[in-house]
Design a protein around this motif. Sequence first.
Motif, PDB file in Angstrom:
ATOM      1  N   ALA A 292      40.706   6.254  29.299  1.00 47.74           N
ATOM      2  CA  ALA A 292      41.597   5.215  28.785  1.00 47.74           C
ATOM      3  C   ALA A 292      40.798   4.027  28.263  1.00 47.74           C
ATOM      4  N   GLU A 293      39.676   3.729  28.918  1.00 48.53           N
ATOM      5  CA  GLU A 293      38.834   2.614  28.480  1.00 48.53           C
ATOM      6  C   GLU A 293      38.243   2.884  27.092  1.00 48.53           C
TER       7      GLU A 293
ATOM      8  N   GLU B 164      40.645   2.017  24.058  1.00 48.56           N
ATOM      9  CA  GLU B 164      41.182   0.659  23.922  1.00 48.56           C
ATOM     10  C   GLU B 164      41.474   0.224  22.493  1.00 48.56           C
TER      11      GLU B 164
ATOM     12  N   THR C 147      45.690   5.081  23.365  1.00 45.91           N
ATOM     13  CA  THR C 147      46.073   4.242  24.496  1.00 45.91           C
ATOM     14  C   THR C 147      47.437   4.658  25.025  1.00 45.91           C
ATOM     15  N   ARG C 148      48.391   4.894  24.136  1.00 50.09           N
ATOM     16  CA  ARG C 148      49.740   5.311  24.553  1.00 50.09           C
ATOM     17  C   ARG C 148      49.699   6.682  25.215  1.00 50.09           C
TER      18      ARG C 148
ATOM     19  N   PHE D 242      47.253   7.979  26.930  1.00 51.81           N
ATOM     20  CA  PHE D 242      46.673   7.822  28.265  1.00 51.81           C
ATOM     21  C   PHE D 242      47.656   7.196  29.255  1.00 51.81           C
ATOM     22  N   GLU D 243      48.728   6.616  28.772  1.00 57.07           N
ATOM     23  CA  GLU D 243      49.759   6.100  29.666  1.00 57.07           C
ATOM     24  C   GLU D 243      50.553   7.220  30.333  1.00 57.07           C
ATOM     25  N   ILE D 244      50.449   8.421  29.800  1.00 58.59           N
ATOM     26  CA  ILE D 244      51.107   9.582  30.397  1.00 58.59           C
ATOM     27  C   ILE D 244      50.282  10.021  31.604  1.00 58.59           C
ATOM     28  N   GLU D 245      50.915  10.124  32.728  1.00 57.05           N
ATOM     29  CA  GLU D 245      50.204  10.476  33.962  1.00 57.05           C
ATOM     30  C   GLU D 245      49.507  11.829  33.833  1.00 57.05           C
TER      31      GLU D 245
ATOM     32  N   LYS E 241      44.604  17.599  30.194  1.00 56.33           N
ATOM     33  CA  LYS E 241      45.105  16.974  31.408  1.00 56.33           C
ATOM     34  C   LYS E 241      44.157  17.277  32.566  1.00 56.33           C
TER      35      LYS E 241
END
Length: 71
Positions: free
Chosen positions: A37-38, A41, A47-48, A50-53, A69
Amino acid sequence: MADEITIQGEPMTVPTMCRFTINQPVYPDQSYYFGSAEAAELSPLATRLFEIEGIAAVLVTHDRITITKRG
């Protein structure tokens, strides 16, 4: 509609990966790998995602996005 975006998912032989093909380029003639995720950036799309678990990596190549995943 000519501007309509279509996305087709394709399971891959690796069970922790899935590829999505978009009917128009996301990053024309370029590819980007985001291993965290970093690292994502500066990319709103990555970024969106990576917001998915459970997302471990995102690869964007021209008109394809490959999601990995954690597994």
